[in-house]
Design a protein around this motif. Structure first.
Motif, PDB file in Angstrom:
ATOM      1  N   LEU A   1       6.279  -2.401 -11.026  1.00 35.89           N
ATOM      2  CA  LEU A   1       6.722  -3.783 -10.823  1.00 35.89           C
ATOM      3  C   LEU A   1       6.223  -4.327  -9.487  1.00 35.89           C
ATOM      4  O   LEU A   1       5.955  -5.516  -9.366  1.00 35.89           O
ATOM      5  CB  LEU A   1       8.244  -3.868 -10.886  1.00 35.89           C
ATOM      6  CG  LEU A   1       8.875  -3.456 -12.211  1.00 35.89           C
ATOM      7  CD1 LEU A   1      10.397  -3.498 -12.108  1.00 35.89           C
ATOM      8  CD2 LEU A   1       8.388  -4.325 -13.353  1.00 35.89           C
ATOM      9  N   TYR A   2       6.095  -3.460  -8.486  1.00 34.43           N
ATOM     10  CA  TYR A   2       5.585  -3.894  -7.197  1.00 34.43           C
ATOM     11  C   TYR A   2       4.119  -4.315  -7.292  1.00 34.43           C
ATOM     12  O   TYR A   2       3.648  -5.109  -6.488  1.00 34.43           O
ATOM     13  CB  TYR A   2       5.753  -2.807  -6.130  1.00 34.43           C
ATOM     14  CG  TYR A   2       7.186  -2.607  -5.721  1.00 34.43           C
ATOM     15  CD1 TYR A   2       7.927  -3.648  -5.162  1.00 34.43           C
ATOM     16  CD2 TYR A   2       7.809  -1.378  -5.886  1.00 34.43           C
ATOM     17  CE1 TYR A   2       9.242  -3.467  -4.789  1.00 34.43           C
ATOM     18  CE2 TYR A   2       9.128  -1.189  -5.514  1.00 34.43           C
ATOM     19  CZ  TYR A   2       9.842  -2.240  -4.969  1.00 34.43           C
ATOM     20  OH  TYR A   2      11.148  -2.061  -4.601  1.00 34.43           O
TER      21      TYR A   2
ATOM     22  N   GLU B   1       0.819  -1.205   0.000  1.00 32.58           N
ATOM     23  CA  GLU B   1       0.000   0.000   0.000  1.00 32.58           C
ATOM     24  C   GLU B   1       0.854   1.258   0.000  1.00 32.58           C
ATOM     25  O   GLU B   1       0.442   2.301  -0.493  1.00 32.58           O
ATOM     26  CB  GLU B   1      -0.943   0.001   1.205  1.00 32.58           C
ATOM     27  CG  GLU B   1      -2.030  -1.038   1.114  1.00 32.58           C
ATOM     28  CD  GLU B   1      -2.915  -1.083   2.347  1.00 32.58           C
ATOM     29  OE1 GLU B   1      -2.821  -0.177   3.192  1.00 32.58           O
ATOM     30  OE2 GLU B   1      -3.683  -2.038   2.455  1.00 32.58           O
ATOM     31  N   ASN B   2       2.062   1.169   0.554  1.00 31.16           N
ATOM     32  CA  ASN B   2       2.957   2.330   0.583  1.00 31.16           C
ATOM     33  C   ASN B   2       3.417   2.752  -0.802  1.00 31.16           C
ATOM     34  O   ASN B   2       3.889   3.862  -0.975  1.00 31.16           O
ATOM     35  CB  ASN B   2       4.182   2.044   1.460  1.00 31.16           C
ATOM     36  CG  ASN B   2       3.817   1.984   2.920  1.00 31.16           C
ATOM     37  OD1 ASN B   2       3.016   2.772   3.395  1.00 31.16           O
ATOM     38  ND2 ASN B   2       4.379   1.026   3.632  1.00 31.16           N
ATOM     39  N   TYR B   3       3.277   1.885  -1.777  1.00 27.97           N
ATOM     40  CA  TYR B   3       3.737   2.202  -3.129  1.00 27.97           C
ATOM     41  C   TYR B   3       2.635   2.786  -4.004  1.00 27.97           C
ATOM     42  O   TYR B   3       2.922   3.288  -5.090  1.00 27.97           O
ATOM     43  CB  TYR B   3       4.308   0.947  -3.797  1.00 27.97           C
ATOM     44  CG  TYR B   3       5.551   0.459  -3.107  1.00 27.97           C
ATOM     45  CD1 TYR B   3       6.773   1.086  -3.321  1.00 27.97           C
ATOM     46  CD2 TYR B   3       5.500  -0.603  -2.220  1.00 27.97           C
ATOM     47  CE1 TYR B   3       7.924   0.654  -2.674  1.00 27.97           C
ATOM     48  CE2 TYR B   3       6.641  -1.046  -1.567  1.00 27.97           C
ATOM     49  CZ  TYR B   3       7.839  -0.413  -1.800  1.00 27.97           C
ATOM     50  OH  TYR B   3       8.965  -0.843  -1.161  1.00 27.97           O
ATOM     51  N   ILE B   4       1.405   2.736  -3.554  1.00 29.36           N
ATOM     52  CA  ILE B   4       0.281   3.168  -4.385  1.00 29.36           C
ATOM     53  C   ILE B   4       0.454   4.598  -4.882  1.00 29.36           C
ATOM     54  O   ILE B   4       0.255   4.887  -6.050  1.00 29.36           O
ATOM     55  CB  ILE B   4      -1.068   2.990  -3.640  1.00 29.36           C
ATOM     56  CG1 ILE B   4      -1.339   1.498  -3.435  1.00 29.36           C
ATOM     57  CG2 ILE B   4      -2.205   3.660  -4.407  1.00 29.36           C
ATOM     58  CD1 ILE B   4      -2.508   1.186  -2.526  1.00 29.36           C
TER      59      ILE B   4
ATOM     60  N   LYS C   1       7.526   7.143  -8.120  1.00 25.05           N
ATOM     61  CA  LYS C   1       8.619   6.379  -8.724  1.00 25.05           C
ATOM     62  C   LYS C   1       8.035   5.290  -9.612  1.00 25.05           C
ATOM     63  O   LYS C   1       7.243   4.474  -9.168  1.00 25.05           O
ATOM     64  CB  LYS C   1       9.501   5.733  -7.648  1.00 25.05           C
ATOM     65  CG  LYS C   1      10.010   6.701  -6.591  1.00 25.05           C
ATOM     66  CD  LYS C   1      11.118   7.557  -7.135  1.00 25.05           C
ATOM     67  CE  LYS C   1      11.804   8.352  -6.058  1.00 25.05           C
ATOM     68  NZ  LYS C   1      11.271   9.652  -5.813  1.00 25.05           N
ATOM     69  N   ARG C   2       8.453   5.254 -10.853  1.00 26.16           N
ATOM     70  CA  ARG C   2       7.871   4.315 -11.809  1.00 26.16           C
ATOM     71  C   ARG C   2       8.163   2.853 -11.472  1.00 26.16           C
ATOM     72  O   ARG C   2       7.422   1.953 -11.883  1.00 26.16           O
ATOM     73  CB  ARG C   2       8.357   4.641 -13.218  1.00 26.16           C
ATOM     74  CG  ARG C   2       7.529   3.925 -14.258  1.00 26.16           C
ATOM     75  CD  ARG C   2       7.616   4.560 -15.594  1.00 26.16           C
ATOM     76  NE  ARG C   2       6.761   3.827 -16.512  1.00 26.16           N
ATOM     77  CZ  ARG C   2       6.573   4.175 -17.753  1.00 26.16           C
ATOM     78  NH1 ARG C   2       7.167   5.236 -18.228  1.00 26.16           N
ATOM     79  NH2 ARG C   2       5.798   3.462 -18.522  1.00 26.16           N
TER      80      ARG C   2
ATOM     81  N   CYS D   1      -0.246   3.631 -12.187  1.00 26.15           N
ATOM     82  CA  CYS D   1       0.806   3.578 -13.210  1.00 26.15           C
ATOM     83  C   CYS D   1       0.235   3.883 -14.593  1.00 26.15           C
ATOM     84  O   CYS D   1       0.880   4.551 -15.409  1.00 26.15           O
ATOM     85  CB  CYS D   1       1.493   2.215 -13.198  1.00 26.15           C
ATOM     86  SG  CYS D   1       2.554   1.958 -11.757  1.00 26.15           S
ATOM     87  N   ILE D   2      -0.958   3.407 -14.846  1.00 24.13           N
ATOM     88  CA  ILE D   2      -1.619   3.685 -16.127  1.00 24.13           C
ATOM     89  C   ILE D   2      -1.955   5.170 -16.223  1.00 24.13           C
ATOM     90  O   ILE D   2      -1.705   5.813 -17.244  1.00 24.13           O
ATOM     91  CB  ILE D   2      -2.872   2.805 -16.300  1.00 24.13           C
ATOM     92  CG1 ILE D   2      -2.470   1.328 -16.433  1.00 24.13           C
ATOM     93  CG2 ILE D   2      -3.694   3.258 -17.512  1.00 24.13           C
ATOM     94  CD1 ILE D   2      -3.618   0.345 -16.272  1.00 24.13           C
ATOM     95  N   LYS D   3      -2.490   5.708 -15.155  1.00 29.09           N
ATOM     96  CA  LYS D   3      -2.881   7.124 -15.128  1.00 29.09           C
ATOM     97  C   LYS D   3      -1.660   8.035 -15.292  1.00 29.09           C
ATOM     98  O   LYS D   3      -1.694   8.989 -16.066  1.00 29.09           O
ATOM     99  CB  LYS D   3      -3.592   7.427 -13.810  1.00 29.09           C
ATOM    100  CG  LYS D   3      -4.034   8.855 -13.651  1.00 29.09           C
ATOM    101  CD  LYS D   3      -4.708   9.043 -12.300  1.00 29.09           C
ATOM    102  CE  LYS D   3      -4.925  10.507 -12.008  1.00 29.09           C
ATOM    103  NZ  LYS D   3      -5.451  10.704 -10.651  1.00 29.09           N
ATOM    104  N   ARG D   4      -0.591   7.744 -14.566  1.00 34.52           N
ATOM    105  CA  ARG D   4       0.590   8.615 -14.584  1.00 34.52           C
ATOM    106  C   ARG D   4       1.423   8.485 -15.855  1.00 34.52           C
ATOM    107  O   ARG D   4       1.936   9.474 -16.377  1.00 34.52           O
ATOM    108  CB  ARG D   4       1.509   8.295 -13.404  1.00 34.52           C
ATOM    109  CG  ARG D   4       1.022   8.760 -12.071  1.00 34.52           C
ATOM    110  CD  ARG D   4       2.039   8.349 -11.004  1.00 34.52           C
ATOM    111  NE  ARG D   4       1.493   8.461  -9.679  1.00 34.52           N
ATOM    112  CZ  ARG D   4       1.849   9.391  -8.806  1.00 34.52           C
ATOM    113  NH1 ARG D   4       2.766  10.284  -9.124  1.00 34.52           N
ATOM    114  NH2 ARG D   4       1.294   9.427  -7.610  1.00 34.52           N
ATOM    115  N   TRP D   5       1.636   7.240 -16.313  1.00 36.60           N
ATOM    116  CA  TRP D   5       2.631   7.000 -17.354  1.00 36.60           C
ATOM    117  C   TRP D   5       2.107   6.233 -18.554  1.00 36.60           C
ATOM    118  O   TRP D   5       2.890   5.857 -19.420  1.00 36.60           O
ATOM    119  CB  TRP D   5       3.835   6.249 -16.770  1.00 36.60           C
ATOM    120  CG  TRP D   5       4.487   6.968 -15.645  1.00 36.60           C
ATOM    121  CD1 TRP D   5       5.184   8.148 -15.725  1.00 36.60           C
ATOM    122  CD2 TRP D   5       4.507   6.578 -14.277  1.00 36.60           C
ATOM    123  NE1 TRP D   5       5.642   8.505 -14.485  1.00 36.60           N
ATOM    124  CE2 TRP D   5       5.243   7.564 -13.562  1.00 36.60           C
ATOM    125  CE3 TRP D   5       3.989   5.494 -13.559  1.00 36.60           C
ATOM    126  CZ2 TRP D   5       5.468   7.492 -12.191  1.00 36.60           C
ATOM    127  CZ3 TRP D   5       4.208   5.428 -12.196  1.00 36.60           C
ATOM    128  CH2 TRP D   5       4.935   6.422 -11.527  1.00 36.60           C
TER     129      TRP D   5
END
Length: 160
Positions: free
Chosen positions: A43-44, A31-34, A38-39, A64-68
């Motif tokens: 992978l997480y 949850e800390n990576y949500i 950092k791209r 990840c889809i939204k950002r990149w």
């Protein structure tokens, strides 16, 4: 005797819910990576899904889809929705994600994999209206980009 002594030591010395334990667990939580910028977090999402933290995986992939416009995340999120593991199965959304990935250009080559999966979905009519002409177009493109499964799929259908 040795095992019993060790078990008793753990029970008496280490409380089940110590502040140190809870803090270190939350620091290591997916949850800390949500919301990370950092791209590498994409992978997480895979690791979170494979360890059963489907909610965190979905949130990571969506971000990840939204950002990149991350095709890797599109593919994994599509597979989650196709399988229905940890979420309600949604074949239309799964195929829409593969289509989105198929139209994307990425340096890592994941778009080629999305093209293959989208081609199969079109050919079989999975989550979309069956369109074999369009499917063959996508499958041939994926095969030309060295996706061996696309070439094998075409051959299995008797298509050159």
């Amino acid at each position: 005797m040795k095992t019993t002594f060790l078990a008793m030591l753990c029970v008496t010395v280490l409380p089940l819910s110590s502040p140190i334990q809870a803090e270190s667990t939350s620091e290591l939580s997916y949850e800390n990576y949500i919301h990370s910028d950092k791209r590498i977090k994409c992978l997480y999402g895979y690791a979170a899904d494979k360890t059963g933290d489907h909610a965190a995986a979905i949130a990571i992939f969506e971000d990840c889809i939204k950002r990149w416009e991350d095709v890797y995340s599109m593919i994994w999120l599509a597979q989650i929705y196709e399988s229905g593991v940890g979420v309600e199965k949604n074949l239309a959304y799964s195929t829409a994600l593969m289509k989105r990935g198929a139209y994307t250009q990425d340096a890592a080559g994941y778009a080629s994999i999305a093209r293959y999966h989208y081609g199969v979905a079109l050919y079989e009519g999975i989550g979309t209206t069956q369109d074999r002409t369009e499917a063959v177009k996508w499958l041939r493109q994926a095969a030309s980009e060295q996706v061996i499964e696309a070439e094998q799929y075409l051959k299995s259908k008797g298509i050159d």
